[in-house]
Design an enzyme around this catalytic site. Sequence first.
Site, PDB file in Angstrom:
ATOM      1  N   LYS A  85      22.588  12.630   8.572  1.00  0.00           N
ATOM      2  CA  LYS A  85      22.622  13.569   9.699  1.00  0.00           C
ATOM      3  C   LYS A  85      21.681  14.755   9.434  1.00  0.00           C
ATOM      4  CE  LYS A  85      26.733  15.121  10.484  1.00  0.00           C
ATOM      5  NZ  LYS A  85      28.162  15.268  10.685  1.00  0.00           N
ATOM      6  N   LYS A 160      -3.909 -10.544  -1.344  1.00  0.00           N
ATOM      7  CA  LYS A 160      -2.675 -10.451  -0.564  1.00  0.00           C
ATOM      8  C   LYS A 160      -2.955 -10.800   0.893  1.00  0.00           C
ATOM      9  CE  LYS A 160      -2.227  -5.787   1.342  1.00  0.00           C
ATOM     10  NZ  LYS A 160      -2.096  -6.276   2.750  1.00  0.00           N
ATOM     11  N   ASP A 161      -1.915 -11.342   1.539  1.00  0.00           N
ATOM     12  CA  ASP A 161      -1.987 -11.524   2.984  1.00  0.00           C
ATOM     13  C   ASP A 161      -2.140 -10.168   3.641  1.00  0.00           C
ATOM     14  OD1 ASP A 161      -1.667 -14.253   3.285  1.00  0.00           O
ATOM     15  OD2 ASP A 161       0.519 -14.161   3.470  1.00  0.00           O
ATOM     16  N   ASP A 162      -2.768 -10.141   4.798  1.00  0.00           N
ATOM     17  CA  ASP A 162      -2.690  -8.952   5.627  1.00  0.00           C
ATOM     18  C   ASP A 162      -1.208  -8.790   6.000  1.00  0.00           C
ATOM     19  OD1 ASP A 162      -3.812  -6.822   6.861  1.00  0.00           O
ATOM     20  OD2 ASP A 162      -5.017  -7.960   8.293  1.00  0.00           O
ATOM     21  N   HIS A 251       4.469  -2.971   1.083  1.00  0.00           N
ATOM     22  CA  HIS A 251       3.478  -2.452   2.037  1.00  0.00           C
ATOM     23  C   HIS A 251       4.054  -1.243   2.767  1.00  0.00           C
ATOM     24  CE1 HIS A 251       0.558  -2.128   5.226  1.00  0.00           C
ATOM     25  NE2 HIS A 251      -0.247  -2.859   4.460  1.00  0.00           N
ATOM     26  N   GLY A 323      -9.460   1.325   3.883  1.00  0.00           N
ATOM     27  CA  GLY A 323     -10.857   1.756   4.022  1.00  0.00           C
ATOM     28  C   GLY A 323     -11.577   1.887   2.690  1.00  0.00           C
TER      29      GLY A 323
HETATM   30  C1  1AE Z   1      -2.330   1.183   3.253  1.00  0.00           C
HETATM   31  C2  1AE Z   1      -2.417  -0.337   3.251  1.00  0.00           C
HETATM   32  C3  1AE Z   1      -3.796  -0.848   3.533  1.00  0.00           C
HETATM   33  C4  1AE Z   1      -3.802  -2.277   3.991  1.00  0.00           C
HETATM   34  O1  1AE Z   1      -2.832  -2.972   3.924  1.00  0.00           O
HETATM   35  C5  1AE Z   1      -4.992  -2.842   4.564  1.00  0.00           C
HETATM   36  O2  1AE Z   1      -4.842  -3.987   5.205  1.00  0.00           O
HETATM   37  C6  1AE Z   1      -6.232  -2.293   4.420  1.00  0.00           C
HETATM   38  O3  1AE Z   1      -7.325  -2.894   4.918  1.00  0.00           O
HETATM   39  P1  1AE Z   1      -8.775  -2.300   4.715  1.00  0.00           P
HETATM   40  O4  1AE Z   1      -9.065  -2.291   3.242  1.00  0.00           O
HETATM   41  O5  1AE Z   1      -8.745  -0.898   5.252  1.00  0.00           O
HETATM   42  O6  1AE Z   1      -9.674  -3.198   5.479  1.00  0.00           O
END
Ligand code: 1AE
Length: 396
Positions: A85, A160-162, A251, A323
Amino acid sequence: MAYITATYQINETTRLKERAESIATGLTVGTWTDLAHLEQEQLRAYKGEVVLAEERDGKGYLTIRYPEHNVSRDFSAILTTVFGKLSLDGKIRLVDIDLPETFAADFTGAKFGATGVRDLLGVHDRPLLMSIFKGVIGRDLSFLREQLEAQLEGGIDIVKDDEILYDNMLTPTIERARVGRAVLDAHFEKTGKRALYAITLSGPVFGLKEQAKHLIGHGATALLLNVHTYGLDVLRELALDPEINVPVLSHPAYSGGMIGSADYGVSAPVLLGTLTRLAGADLTLFPSPYGSVALDKEEARGIAAEASRIGFTRPILPVPSAGIHPGLVPDILRDFGHDCVINAGGGVHGHPHGAASGVRAFHQAIEATIARRPLQEAAREHEALRLALSAWGVRT
Ligand code: 1AE
């Protein structure tokens, strides 16, 4: 007696002791108004206690401890008590939490942790490198296989998978486990290099444990969980299960709703560091301070510090992400040290010569940074790095 200790940040600097007292009582034996029986002796053992109430840099900080026997041993009870709360009560932010050692049997943390993941990969002397499948939605298994092979060819440690790639008709998770394992094993036979592939868990929450075991049975070597859409207790249940014996990656999807404000919610170090480590992730992903989805640098460094903390759970690997490209490697290693995972999707697959060169460019950037060489100098000898730097530049 053992206690859960929580610290809150509030946007007030006066009457801090009274505010803290009212929280300590309100979240345990009392409520917003005086209760006649509150002084009864037997309630004392259940009352929250104010540890500290002080002003720093124009904000108020209140530290309160809650008796361990007030809660059942799960995140739902702990977080409802310390910030249930209360999280709805104006400008207040949870900025620290500490569980007592008496919780160790129920919060066993990561099965592998930073050292265990490095042992699986046989890599101890440099940051680990992870890439993310990109553009797989709408594609079939042969595309996934090709992408995996390219990333491995470049020398990736973990793929890793997206997080947005769920179970689906074109690339069912069970087939991803099977095909992925075949490709990883063939790569090991050829090169002697181990790698992991983390498959996203998806679907109904009560089926996740069985899904995880089924995937492992079909070859999965790691799992990815969107922890903050499912909840911390889901991660904890997976980590507690002895049959789920592969690393689990956490994630941060959806966590921005909790960590995004300077005045409300939960601090990023608490949610993506402390709680994620206690819940049992082996790796915690979070936005880096300089990529496409940037987090404040102190918050991001705070996550890494909490992930690496030595306590009754194993230290886990911090994964500054989003990024990321090779030109950011010197910044990442300066800010997060060498015991982290560099993680890139677009920065690998968007390389002008493809994913294998994308991974190579990262290795070249890591090697140069460890050798304290400027990336531009190393790029004169390394074509993959040169192309990456001309595509995305160098930050420092
Ligand atoms: C904060 C998690 C970033 C992630 O899972 C992801 O898919 C990043 O992709 P890019 O490296 O920005 O293309």
